[in-house]
Design an enzyme around this catalytic site. Structure first.
Site, PDB file in Angstrom:
ATOM      1  N   CYS A  50      29.653  60.066  79.064  1.00  0.00           N
ATOM      2  CA  CYS A  50      28.129  59.606  77.805  1.00  0.00           C
ATOM      3  C   CYS A  50      28.034  61.658  78.381  1.00  0.00           C
ATOM      4  O   CYS A  50      27.402  61.744  78.149  1.00  0.00           O
ATOM      5  CB  CYS A  50      27.231  58.720  79.067  1.00  0.00           C
ATOM      6  N   GLY A 238      32.717  47.180  81.057  1.00  0.00           N
ATOM      7  CA  GLY A 238      33.956  48.068  81.562  1.00  0.00           C
ATOM      8  C   GLY A 238      33.517  47.744  82.607  1.00  0.00           C
ATOM      9  O   GLY A 238      32.056  47.730  83.243  1.00  0.00           O
TER      10      GLY A 238
END
Length: 488
Positions: A50, A238
């Site tokens: 990210c 995840g």
């Protein structure tokens, strides 16, 4: 062969551009395949999080490698090369190695010292190994980077002093919740939402809690922290989602609902929460039913890795909420429609918000200067050691070829000499002459070959190897053949 790093991160690029260059799934596979198909690129490893998209490559030449990587990155992401170039950084050889080591230690993260990046680099290396895009050069580099990251966190406890990406995001999100459902005030990451150690139930994707005992391994009681009484929806199952679930449970969340496209993974994460935390009501729901859960929750954490929106503003508006709702979107590209900000009672915290908060000191190393300096020292030490080992390995074929050439000369002279020696000379004397000539050659070469390995580790050390090749007329093909023969 040389290491090249090309990338964009939260430090160099706006989040909107990071979203456009994110390499995931099929796009990543095709880009890597085509990079490997060029003349300049031998190996590729992609680190995509990210906070960054970085491509590490083993290349034959700097300019050819940069051109191949950047042009294909532009082609597969649809971002014009000129726009990429404005925000892209390029590192080569020692600088590339130092950058990866720093990244793996968390020194380049939005939240300085966070430990998640270590797992993300490990995943990138594993993916490259499984697809075959990572060979000897990047495997050695990746393994060393993981070692450096572990050293940094073990020897300096840098991540113990601060937050990870999830806890930092929760800190910012809690400000949007205001006083929260239990009346708690504004909090800081260092004091309340910290990354916690782990000993989970067997097979559980989460970290376990501090204070586990031999009598009750993996079982913990939710604290009365800043999330006490909060109802949370986790989108995804995840590693980031597991860390999110663990963190909110430890900070007192009353209910955690998990939704994931693969229902089995959502079920397992919910089971782990139930097993690990006494007092947390955890369950899973089908991913398609996520919007229907919105009226029941106060906080939604999303980190799915999807290529499109997971929740649109229309879906949120139609959910029939009666309470304030905060979205913490940790995905890149983003999961939550930015238009939800226009809905009454809805707040959205995304990567861009976190970057702004970090730029104002929320994710800096304030109070951790000593640990940061120790980590930088570890990085420098490991870069030097990696250079030494790598250069020694690179010069080894030349040394092998030189010794082989010397042996050929000795053997030729021995053959000539034995033809001239008296016929009645006994075998023992002949063998002693042979050993003596070989010892002379070995002793003459010992110091130069040791020295060239030492000099090769210095900056511009490859020039010494090149000089050795030139002086003794050792061409590259012969050197490689000699090295292969020696190993055989």
């Amino acid at each position: 062969m040389s290491v090249l790093a090309v990338g964009l991160s939260h430090r160099s690029s706006p989040v909107a551009l990071l979203e456009r260059v994110a390499l995931n799934g099929e796009t990543r596979a095709k880009a890597v395949e085509e990079m490997l198909g060029t003349e300049s690129v031998n190996e590729v490893m992609v680190v995509s999080t990210c906070n960054r998209t970085e491509i590490y490559a083993d290349v034959d030449a700097f300019h050819g490698g940069v051109a191949a990587v950047t042009e294909l990155l532009s082609w597969h992401t649809g971002v014009p090369l000129a726009e990429l170039s404005e925000h892209m950084y390029v590192h080569y050889e020692d600088r590339a190695v130092q950058h990866l080591f720093s990244v793996t230690c968390g020194l380049d993260s939005m939240v300085l010292g966070e430990g998640q990046i270590l797992g993300q680099v490990r995943d990138a290396l594993k993916a490259g190994q499984e697809t075959g895009s990572v060979g000897r050069v990047l495997n050695d580099l990746g393994q060393r980077a993981l070692r450096v990251g572990k050293r940094a966190h073990t020897e300096t406890h840098l991540d113990h002093a601060g937050a990870d990406m999830v806890s930092f995001g929760l800190t910012v999100a809690l400000r949007r919740l205001g006083t929260g459902p239990t009346g708690g005030g504004e909090v800081t990451a260092d004091r309340t939402v910290q990354r916690l150690g782990a000993t989970p139930p067997v097979g559980c994707p989460m970290s376990a809690a501090e204070g586990d005992t031999a009598d009750a391994p993996g079982i913990a009681r939710a604290t009365s922290g800043p999330l006490a009484g909060t109802r949370v929806l986790i989108l995804g199952a995840g590693s980031m989602s597991a860390l999110s679930a663990n963190t909110v449970a430890r900070q007192g969340a009353a209910t955690v609902v998990v939704a994931n496209r693969t229902r089995e993974r959502a079920d397992r994460l919910a089971e782990c929460l139930t097993e690990a935390y006494d007092g947390v009501a955890a369950r899973s729901v089908p991913f398609a039913d996520a919007a229907a859960v919105l009226p029941e929750v106060d906080l939604v954490i999303s980190c799915t890795g999807a290529q499109g929106l997971v929740l649109t503003a229309d879906a949120v508006a139609a959910a029939g909420r009666t309470r304030p709702l905060v979205f913490l979107d940790l995905a890149l590209p983003h999961d939550i429609d930015h238009a939800v900000r226009d809905l009454p009672g809805v707040h959205l915290v995304d990567i861009e918000d976190l970057r702004r908060a970090a730029s104002h000191g929320g994710g800096t190393g304030a109070g951790r200067g000593g640990a940061l300096e120790l980590v930088r020292g570890i990085v420098d030490e490991e870069v030097n050691e990696f250079r030494t080992v790598r250069r020694a390995a690179q010069v080894a074929p030349t040394v092998v070829a030189l010794r082989a050439q010397a042996r050929d000369v000795v053997e030729a002279e021995l053959d000539r000499l034995h033809g001239r020696l008296p016929e009645d000379l006994d075998d023992r004397t002949r063998e002693e002459i042979t050993r003596a000539m070989r010892r002379v050659a070995d002793k003459l070469l010992h110091r130069p070959t040791v020295r060239v390995k030492e000099l090769a580790a210095a900056p511009d050390g490859e020039s010494y190897e090149a000089a050795l090749r030139e002086l003794f007329d050792l061409d590259t093909t012969t050197t490689a053949a000699r090295a292969a023969q020696e190993k055989a």
